[in-house]
Design an enzyme around this catalytic site. Structure first.
Site, short mmCIF file in Angstrom:
data_model
loop_
_atom_site.label_atom_id
_atom_site.label_comp_id
_atom_site.label_asym_id
_atom_site.label_seq_id
_atom_site.Cartn_x
_atom_site.Cartn_y
_atom_site.Cartn_z
N SER A 124 -13.86 -23.17 -39.79
CA SER A 124 -13.91 -23.62 -41.19
C SER A 124 -13.53 -22.48 -42.13
O SER A 124 -13.77 -21.30 -41.83
CB SER A 124 -15.34 -24.07 -41.49
OG SER A 124 -15.52 -24.21 -42.86
N TYR A 148 -24.93 -22.65 -41.08
CA TYR A 148 -23.79 -23.43 -40.57
C TYR A 148 -22.56 -22.52 -40.42
O TYR A 148 -21.93 -22.45 -39.37
CB TYR A 148 -23.46 -24.60 -41.51
CG TYR A 148 -22.09 -25.17 -41.27
CD1 TYR A 148 -21.81 -25.90 -40.12
CD2 TYR A 148 -21.05 -24.96 -42.19
CE1 TYR A 148 -20.53 -26.40 -39.90
CE2 TYR A 148 -19.78 -25.45 -41.97
CZ TYR A 148 -19.52 -26.17 -40.82
OH TYR A 148 -18.25 -26.66 -40.59
N LYS A 152 -20.23 -20.91 -37.05
CA LYS A 152 -18.76 -20.93 -36.88
C LYS A 152 -18.24 -19.52 -36.59
O LYS A 152 -17.42 -19.33 -35.69
CB LYS A 152 -18.08 -21.49 -38.13
CG LYS A 152 -18.33 -22.96 -38.38
CD LYS A 152 -17.69 -23.81 -37.30
CE LYS A 152 -18.06 -25.27 -37.40
NZ LYS A 152 -17.77 -26.05 -36.20
#
Ligand code: NAD
Ligand code: UD1
Length: 332
Positions: A124, A148, A152
């Site tokens: 992302s 989050y 990643k």
């Protein structure tokens, strides 16, 4: 090519499965349906005329995953499965680290045991943190601001180490910017339960009278009209990017931005949505949302040069298709 698509019932996964099937790839989905529904499989069949093999399974279950690998003999993997709600990751960090990291470690262990060497991973733009300059290139410094995003970045680091130890692996990390839109049929798309966090799902809820008003988080940013600027990409273009990554002849560890390279402000997106769908979206300006940045958009030259990636859908398409999907799937 026989491709394992993890999280293939989800928003980006389902569109990519359609793209793969249309390209005559053999697809097997593993998804535990934690954020998706089994009916997606019927819709994929309606769109493509093809049945997809599906395992309802949690990637965190290593034994079951090994059985699937043993049986299916995959050539490659596209790894979408993961939890993705930023706010929830702040309140439930362990759930995010457990789900996103353990599922990926299990996949990598199966790859090693069953000699599968090719994987495409969903990363992302969040890994760029607050970029100092724009547009963002792949070699910009990386940092994260929530669990989050940290999962990643941790997975990107794990993949780098795994590659260094296995130079015959073929690993592609795709850093997505802001995917919106839906399949033209209106059969698959994104419609989160409850109150959405992201802009387009929220706009659509207001347009369909499910929510009264859109809060625009701040109009004092250093942007064209003071509202936040992002790089919105149609999910169909994103799905195509995965097919290109899968078929790319260049081996090794590769990292690509997938966006359009264009920034659009919140107000520009809202205005475009109203214009193309001939509908009013009530909005009000409220205070900034914690953690938001002024602007974020990609330099996509690397994906263009090495994958042949270009986008063909416009902001109009994104607005029309997002609305079409939700209208078709909402009981008024
Ligand atoms: P999604 O939630 O619609 O799809 C993810 C799918 O993974 C869901 O179907 C869910 O049921 C499944 N899943 C989650 N954990 C699992 C597990 N342990 N075992 C098996 N299945 C599991 O999300 P999406 O928008 O399609 O995103 C796909 C990927 O792309 C995610 O990894 C996400 O973090 C990443 N990504 C998404 C965006 C975005 O804005 N949508 C942006 C950048 C990156
Ligand atoms: C989201 C994710 C981020 C991910 C990125 C790309 C969050 C908090 N962050 O960020 O991890 O990397 O997508 O996929 O989910 N906005 C409003 N009102 C709203 C919702 C949003 O004004 O109700 C504004 C935001 O302030 C921002 C823009 O719209 O300027 C886009 O917001 P959003 O869709 O949440 O995406 P990102 O903030 O880019």
């Amino acid at each position: 090519m026989k491709v394992l698509v993890t999280g293939g019932c989800g928003y980006i996964g389902s569109h990519t499965v359609v793209e793969l099937l249309n390209d005559k790839q053999e697809v097997v989905i593993v998804d535990n349906l934690v954020n998706s529904k089994k009916e997606v499989l019927e819709k994929i069949k309606e769109i493509t005329g093809k049945e997809v093999k599906f395992y309802e399974e949690d990637l965190c279950n290593l034994q079951e995953l090994k059985h699937i690998f043993e049986k299916e003999k995959f050539d490659s993997i596209i790894h979408f499965a993961g939890l993705k709600a930023v706010g929830e990751s702040v309140s439930k960090p362990l759930m995010y680290y457990q789900n996103n990291l353990i599922s990926t470690l299990n996949l990598l262990e199966c790859m090693q045991e069953f000699a599968v060497k090719k994987i495409v991973f969903s990363s992302s733009a969040t890994v760029y943190g607050n970029p100092k300059t724009l547009p963002i290139k792949e070699d910009f410094p990386l940092s994260t601001t929530n669990p989050y995003g940290t999962t990643k970045l941790m997975i990107e680091n794990i993949l780098t180490d795994v590659y260094k130890a296995n130079l015959d692996y073929d690993i592609t990390v795709l850093r997505y910017f802001n995917p919106i839109g839906a399949h033209k049929s209106g059969l698959i798309g994104e419609d989160p339960n409850g109150i959405p966090n992201n802009l387009m799902p929220y706009i659509v809820k207001v347009a369909t009278n499910k929510l009264p008003v859109l809060n625009i988080y701040g109009n004092d940013y250093n942007t064209v009209d003071g509202t936040g600027v992002r790089d919105y990409i149609h999910v169909l273009d994103l799905a195509h990017g995965h097919l290109l990554a899968l078929k790319n002849k260049k081996t090794g560890l590769k990292i690509y931005n997938l966006g359009t390279g264009r920034g659009t402000s919140v107000l520009e997106l809202v205005n475009k949505f109203q214009e193309v769908n001939h509908i009013k979206v009530n909005y009000q300006i409220t205070k900034r949302r914690d953690g938001d940045i002024d602007a974020c958009y990609a330099n996509c030259d690397k994906a263009k040069e090495e994958l042949g990636f270009t986008t063909k859908y416009t902001l109009e398409d994104m607005c029309k298709d997002s609305y079409n999907y939700v209208k078709k799937n909402t009981i008024q």
